[in-house]
Design a protein around this motif. Structure first.
Motif, PDB file in Angstrom:
ATOM      1  N   GLY A   1      10.675  -6.465   7.145  1.00 16.79           N
ATOM      2  CA  GLY A   1       9.792  -5.546   6.434  1.00 16.79           C
ATOM      3  C   GLY A   1      10.440  -4.202   6.139  1.00 16.79           C
ATOM      4  N   ARG A   2      11.128  -3.662   7.143  1.00 20.93           N
ATOM      5  CA  ARG A   2      11.700  -2.332   7.008  1.00 20.93           C
ATOM      6  C   ARG A   2      12.682  -2.273   5.837  1.00 20.93           C
ATOM      7  NH1 ARG A   2      11.050   1.897  10.479  1.00 20.93           N
ATOM      8  NH2 ARG A   2       9.523   0.606  11.542  1.00 20.93           N
ATOM      9  N   ALA A   3      13.499  -3.324   5.720  1.00 25.69           N
ATOM     10  CA  ALA A   3      14.518  -3.328   4.673  1.00 25.69           C
ATOM     11  C   ALA A   3      13.888  -3.435   3.284  1.00 25.69           C
ATOM     12  CB  ALA A   3      15.482  -4.488   4.899  1.00 25.69           C
ATOM     13  N   ARG A   4      12.682  -4.014   3.220  1.00 25.61           N
ATOM     14  CA  ARG A   4      12.068  -4.228   1.917  1.00 25.61           C
ATOM     15  C   ARG A   4      10.987  -3.194   1.617  1.00 25.61           C
ATOM     16  NH1 ARG A   4      10.818  -9.303  -0.189  1.00 25.61           N
ATOM     17  NH2 ARG A   4      12.821 -10.278  -0.560  1.00 25.61           N
ATOM     18  N   GLY A   5      10.960  -2.114   2.387  1.00 23.78           N
ATOM     19  CA  GLY A   5       9.975  -1.063   2.149  1.00 23.78           C
ATOM     20  C   GLY A   5       8.568  -1.489   2.518  1.00 23.78           C
ATOM     21  N   GLN A   6       8.468  -2.497   3.366  1.00 23.10           N
ATOM     22  CA  GLN A   6       7.154  -2.999   3.785  1.00 23.10           C
ATOM     23  C   GLN A   6       7.098  -2.973   5.302  1.00 23.10           C
ATOM     24  OE1 GLN A   6       4.661  -3.774   1.575  1.00 23.10           O
ATOM     25  NE2 GLN A   6       5.036  -5.850   0.925  1.00 23.10           N
ATOM     26  N   ARG A   7       7.368  -1.795   5.863  1.00 22.31           N
ATOM     27  CA  ARG A   7       7.565  -1.763   7.303  1.00 22.31           C
ATOM     28  C   ARG A   7       6.263  -1.870   8.080  1.00 22.31           C
ATOM     29  NH1 ARG A   7       7.953   4.450   8.115  1.00 22.31           N
ATOM     30  NH2 ARG A   7       6.800   5.032   6.268  1.00 22.31           N
ATOM     31  N   VAL A   8       6.417  -2.384   9.312  1.00 23.60           N
ATOM     32  CA  VAL A   8       5.314  -2.387  10.262  1.00 23.60           C
ATOM     33  C   VAL A   8       5.511  -1.148  11.116  1.00 23.60           C
ATOM     34  CG1 VAL A   8       4.223  -3.638  12.130  1.00 23.60           C
ATOM     35  CG2 VAL A   8       5.336  -4.898  10.286  1.00 23.60           C
ATOM     36  N   ARG A   9       4.473  -0.305  11.194  1.00 21.66           N
ATOM     37  CA  ARG A   9       4.651   0.992  11.858  1.00 21.66           C
ATOM     38  C   ARG A   9       4.775   0.865  13.366  1.00 21.66           C
ATOM     39  NH1 ARG A   9       3.857   5.322   9.214  1.00 21.66           N
ATOM     40  NH2 ARG A   9       3.515   5.029   7.006  1.00 21.66           N
TER      41      ARG A   9
ATOM     42  N   VAL B   1     -10.974  10.803   7.317  1.00 22.93           N
ATOM     43  CA  VAL B   1     -10.958  10.864   5.854  1.00 22.93           C
ATOM     44  C   VAL B   1      -9.541  11.130   5.317  1.00 22.93           C
ATOM     45  CG1 VAL B   1     -11.762  12.186   3.882  1.00 22.93           C
ATOM     46  CG2 VAL B   1     -13.367  11.521   5.655  1.00 22.93           C
ATOM     47  N   GLU B   2      -8.869  12.100   5.937  1.00 25.47           N
ATOM     48  CA  GLU B   2      -7.537  12.440   5.433  1.00 25.47           C
ATOM     49  C   GLU B   2      -6.560  11.283   5.588  1.00 25.47           C
ATOM     50  OE1 GLU B   2      -5.965  16.420   6.185  1.00 25.47           O
ATOM     51  OE2 GLU B   2      -4.162  15.451   6.907  1.00 25.47           O
ATOM     52  N   ASP B   3      -6.603  10.603   6.738  1.00 35.13           N
ATOM     53  CA  ASP B   3      -5.695   9.465   6.936  1.00 35.13           C
ATOM     54  C   ASP B   3      -6.008   8.335   5.965  1.00 35.13           C
ATOM     55  OD1 ASP B   3      -4.225  10.677   8.848  1.00 35.13           O
ATOM     56  OD2 ASP B   3      -5.346   9.853  10.535  1.00 35.13           O
ATOM     57  N   ASN B   4      -7.308   8.154   5.679  1.00 38.85           N
ATOM     58  CA  ASN B   4      -7.693   7.149   4.696  1.00 38.85           C
ATOM     59  C   ASN B   4      -7.081   7.455   3.337  1.00 38.85           C
ATOM     60  OD1 ASN B   4      -9.604   4.803   4.967  1.00 38.85           O
ATOM     61  ND2 ASN B   4     -10.554   6.266   6.365  1.00 38.85           N
ATOM     62  N   VAL B   5      -7.198   8.720   2.933  1.00 40.31           N
ATOM     63  CA  VAL B   5      -6.696   9.101   1.615  1.00 40.31           C
ATOM     64  C   VAL B   5      -5.164   9.045   1.591  1.00 40.31           C
ATOM     65  CG1 VAL B   5      -6.644  10.955  -0.089  1.00 40.31           C
ATOM     66  CG2 VAL B   5      -8.728  10.488   1.148  1.00 40.31           C
ATOM     67  N   SER B   6      -4.541   9.378   2.720  1.00 46.55           N
ATOM     68  CA  SER B   6      -3.074   9.378   2.750  1.00 46.55           C
ATOM     69  C   SER B   6      -2.464   7.994   2.872  1.00 46.55           C
ATOM     70  CB  SER B   6      -2.550  10.192   3.928  1.00 46.55           C
ATOM     71  OG  SER B   6      -3.387  11.215   4.272  1.00 46.55           O
ATOM     72  N   LEU B   7      -3.304   7.022   3.242  1.00 53.00           N
ATOM     73  CA  LEU B   7      -2.761   5.691   3.549  1.00 53.00           C
ATOM     74  C   LEU B   7      -1.836   5.130   2.462  1.00 53.00           C
ATOM     75  CD1 LEU B   7      -2.822   3.312   5.591  1.00 53.00           C
ATOM     76  CD2 LEU B   7      -4.783   2.436   4.358  1.00 53.00           C
ATOM     77  N   PRO B   8      -2.255   5.135   1.171  1.00 53.47           N
ATOM     78  CA  PRO B   8      -1.351   4.600   0.145  1.00 53.47           C
ATOM     79  C   PRO B   8      -0.042   5.385   0.054  1.00 53.47           C
ATOM     80  CG  PRO B   8      -3.569   4.810  -0.728  1.00 53.47           C
ATOM     81  CD  PRO B   8      -3.564   5.499   0.597  1.00 53.47           C
ATOM     82  N   LEU B   9      -0.115   6.708   0.239  1.00 54.61           N
ATOM     83  CA  LEU B   9       1.113   7.518   0.172  1.00 54.61           C
ATOM     84  C   LEU B   9       2.055   7.153   1.305  1.00 54.61           C
ATOM     85  CD1 LEU B   9      -0.410  11.032  -0.552  1.00 54.61           C
ATOM     86  CD2 LEU B   9       0.877   9.610  -2.132  1.00 54.61           C
ATOM     87  N   ARG B  10       1.480   7.011   2.510  1.00 56.13           N
ATOM     88  CA  ARG B  10       2.320   6.688   3.672  1.00 56.13           C
ATOM     89  C   ARG B  10       2.948   5.310   3.519  1.00 56.13           C
ATOM     90  NH1 ARG B  10      -1.596   9.307   7.575  1.00 56.13           N
ATOM     91  NH2 ARG B  10      -0.810  11.442   7.623  1.00 56.13           N
ATOM     92  N   GLU B  11       2.202   4.376   2.919  1.00 56.08           N
ATOM     93  CA  GLU B  11       2.714   3.007   2.832  1.00 56.08           C
ATOM     94  C   GLU B  11       3.702   2.825   1.691  1.00 56.08           C
ATOM     95  OE1 GLU B  11       2.266   0.625   4.959  1.00 56.08           O
ATOM     96  OE2 GLU B  11       0.861   1.742   6.218  1.00 56.08           O
ATOM     97  N   HIS B  12       3.546   3.596   0.616  1.00 53.28           N
ATOM     98  CA  HIS B  12       4.358   3.321  -0.577  1.00 53.28           C
ATOM     99  C   HIS B  12       5.411   4.369  -0.880  1.00 53.28           C
ATOM    100  CE1 HIS B  12       2.057  -0.125  -1.497  1.00 53.28           C
ATOM    101  NE2 HIS B  12       0.943   0.515  -1.755  1.00 53.28           N
ATOM    102  N   THR B  13       5.348   5.519  -0.224  1.00 55.55           N
ATOM    103  CA  THR B  13       6.325   6.554  -0.562  1.00 55.55           C
ATOM    104  C   THR B  13       7.073   6.992   0.692  1.00 55.55           C
ATOM    105  OG1 THR B  13       4.842   8.391  -0.126  1.00 55.55           O
ATOM    106  CG2 THR B  13       4.754   7.436  -2.327  1.00 55.55           C
ATOM    107  N   GLN B  14       8.146   7.726   0.478  1.00 56.51           N
ATOM    108  CA  GLN B  14       8.932   8.234   1.602  1.00 56.51           C
ATOM    109  C   GLN B  14       8.669   9.722   1.800  1.00 56.51           C
ATOM    110  OE1 GLN B  14      10.918   6.143   3.330  1.00 56.51           O
ATOM    111  NE2 GLN B  14      10.378   4.447   1.986  1.00 56.51           N
ATOM    112  N   LEU B  15       7.539  10.223   1.271  1.00 53.84           N
ATOM    113  CA  LEU B  15       7.272  11.650   1.354  1.00 53.84           C
ATOM    114  C   LEU B  15       7.122  12.095   2.801  1.00 53.84           C
ATOM    115  CD1 LEU B  15       4.593  11.789  -1.461  1.00 53.84           C
ATOM    116  CD2 LEU B  15       6.975  12.512  -1.612  1.00 53.84           C
ATOM    117  N   ASP B  16       7.488  13.358   3.060  1.00 55.30           N
ATOM    118  CA  ASP B  16       7.333  13.845   4.430  1.00 55.30           C
ATOM    119  C   ASP B  16       5.861  14.185   4.689  1.00 55.30           C
ATOM    120  OD1 ASP B  16       7.211  17.157   4.329  1.00 55.30           O
ATOM    121  OD2 ASP B  16       8.165  16.190   2.611  1.00 55.30           O
TER     122      ASP B  16
END
Lengths: 260, 268
Positions: free
Chosen positions: A37-45, B103-118
């Protein structure tokens, strides 16, 4: 009549096979996300895994200790009573040590965790399914298997062997508390003799089982959760089913181990 | 046809859907152009929710094609589907906020999962979107502590946090009082103007539909009765459209054979 019964049998068979297939798919996908997952940008936290480890493992420590202590004392009582009839009291230590490490430690832990965590997985994922949270994750591009199943599986794979080891130790101490005085030994001597009698193979057999049980409990819980339909009542039914089926699965698996 | 494909963001052709033996969608053709607000209207059981589930890729089409932003959903691979999902936002009827996150974690969820933003950037972006939906300052509440209207607005903030090209909204006014529901309508209009999104709203509320829609599709029993601008729909000669617009009860015609069959047939 006959055709209706055959019809039912056929449908049940198909749904059972489908259930096994779904379980296998969830297992493969979870492992895939955990490894690649990590390598494909689909990581498990890590944080999700750590949280699950706490809920599944750390929080279960008191109850695991209590039950395994009780089982240890009980085994000591039974073995001493049974072996005394043959005048074979010296065999008590090895009998207890082997039965705990090979069988009882892991089985008690497995049944306990199935009741505690298997049901929790089913209830949590089931209610998320009912309130469309699983759908929401999917449309956000967050694979529900990666987000919900993979951390649970990882946590179980780590914590089940740890808890089993803990249960072994506590159960042996428990047995020593009763058997030591009965055999005119100090607890220290009893434990030392036990350590000399246990072979690595005994421990490994228990730990190997614990890994298999971890997979079974997680998959049964997670899959029943994902397949919940029909509101709050469905969640309740799924929770019950998860407990019953995961305990059934681990006992059957345990028997398979004993044959091999 | 190149000109139309560049302008069309959703293209559905001959879509069929079944629940068991009930046919829910009967060969639906449907297309949405870039930048418009399309309202899908219809009574209960008209198939509008099923159509929505197909559009957002939760159900795969049995027959027909669903093409979203140039991606054919029936044949899309995992990677393509993921790419598409980063470009669409969905606000579900019940909100579908993750109950274990605030609420904030809910809204941030897509950002955390799809981006590398700090973390700082993620936090600021999430709060920005919460401000847009007038939920500034509520970021630390849990979903269970929110009112119905707040849940919908939080869900909307989560749906737009990735700045999607396409936004889907399921029943924005269901279960809300008229004032809150009117506010939500205004919010939808604002979003289209400010963020230039294409928005698809599924609803059975006439008033809200007429206020926000550029175009309306009326769905009934799995058929599209009419698609057009608000005025065209209002003036439609179709009887069932008029029934819906004037809240007239349907004259259900009972077919005696069908009726007897339904009463007597055994369950399978």
């Amino acid at each position: 009549m006959v055709s209706a019964a055959l019809d039912r049998l056929g449908r049940r068979t198909v749904s059972t096979v489908a259930g096994f297939g779904y379980g296998a798919m969830v297992l493969v996908e979870s492992l895939f996300f955990l490894v690649f997952g990590r390598a494909r940008g689909q990581r498990v936290r890590w944080s999700a895994i750590a949280e699950q480890m706490r809920v599944v493992g750390i929080d279960a420590i008191p109850i695991v200790c209590l039950l395994s202590l009780t089982v240890g004392v009980m085994l000591a009582i039974q073995f001493i009573a049974a072996l005394r009839e043959f005048g074979a009291e010296t065999g008590v230590i090895i009998a207890i040590a082997k039965s705990i490490t090979r069988e009882f430690g892991v089985l008690i832990t497995g049944i306990l965790i199935a009741g505690r965590s298997g049901s929790a997985f089913a209830a949590r994922i089931g209610s998320m399914n009912v309130s469309q949270e699983v759908d929401a994750l999917a449309v956000m591009g967050v694979d529900p298997v990666r987000y919900l199943a993979a951390p649970a599986l990882a946590a179980m794979l780590v914590m089940m062997p740890c808890l089993t080891l803990l249960a072994d130790v506590v159960a042996i101490v428990g047995s020593g508390l009763y058997a030591g005085p009965m055999l005119d030994m100090s607890l220290y001597n009893y434990l030392q003799q036990t350590l000399e009698l246990i072979k690595p193979r005994d421990l490994l057999e228990g730990l190997g089982k614990s890994v298999v049980f971890a997979v079974l409990i997680t998959l049964v819980g997670v899959c029943t959760g994902f397949s919940v339909q029909g509101g709050a009542e469905g969640v309740g039914r799924a929770t019950t089913r998860a407990v019953v089926w995961s305990i059934t699965a681990i006992i059957l698996a345990d028997m398979a181990f004993s044959f091999s | 046809m190149a000109a139309t494909t560049a302008d069309t963001v959703i293209e559905v052709q001959g879509l069929e859907a079944w629940y068991g033996r009930r046919r829910i969608l009967k060969g639906v053709d449907f297309s949405v152009r870039r930048g418009e607000i399309r309202v899908i209207m219809g009574g209960s059981g008209s198939g509008k929710s099923t159509l929505l589930r197909h559009l957002i890729g939760l159900n795969r089409p049995l027959a027909g094609t669903v093409n979203m932003l140039g991606i054919d959903l029936a044949h899309a691979g995992t990677e393509e589907l993921l790419q598409l999902r980063r470009q669409i936002g969905v606000s579900f009827q019940g909100g579908a906020l993750i109950t274990s996150l605030d609420v904030e974690d809910n809204v941030s969820l897509p950002l955390r999962e799809h981006t590398q933003l700090d973390e700082n950037t993620v936090r600021i972006m999430a709060r920005l979107k919460l401000e847009i939906v007038n939920l500034g300052g509520f970021q630390n509440l849990m979903p269970s502590q929110l009112s119905g209207g707040m849940i919908k607005r939080a869900a909307l903030a989560r749906a737009i946090v990735m700045d999607p090209k396409l936004l889907f909204f399921d029943e924005p006014s269901a279960g809300l009082d008229p004032v809150v529901s009117a506010e939500l309508d205004e919010l939808i209009l604002k979003l289209r103007d400010a963020l230039r999104m294409t928005i698809v709203v599924v609803t059975h509320e006439l008033e809200s539909a007429f206020r926000i829609a550029d175009t309306i599709t009326v769905l009934d029993h799995g058929d599209i009765l009419v698609t057009g601008t608000v005025a065209e729909v209002r003036n439609s000669q179709n009887e069932r459209v008029q029934d819906l617009l004037h809240r007239r009860p349907r004259d259900l015609v009972v077919d005696p054979d069908e009726y007897l069959k339904r009463l007597t047939e055994e369950d399978d």
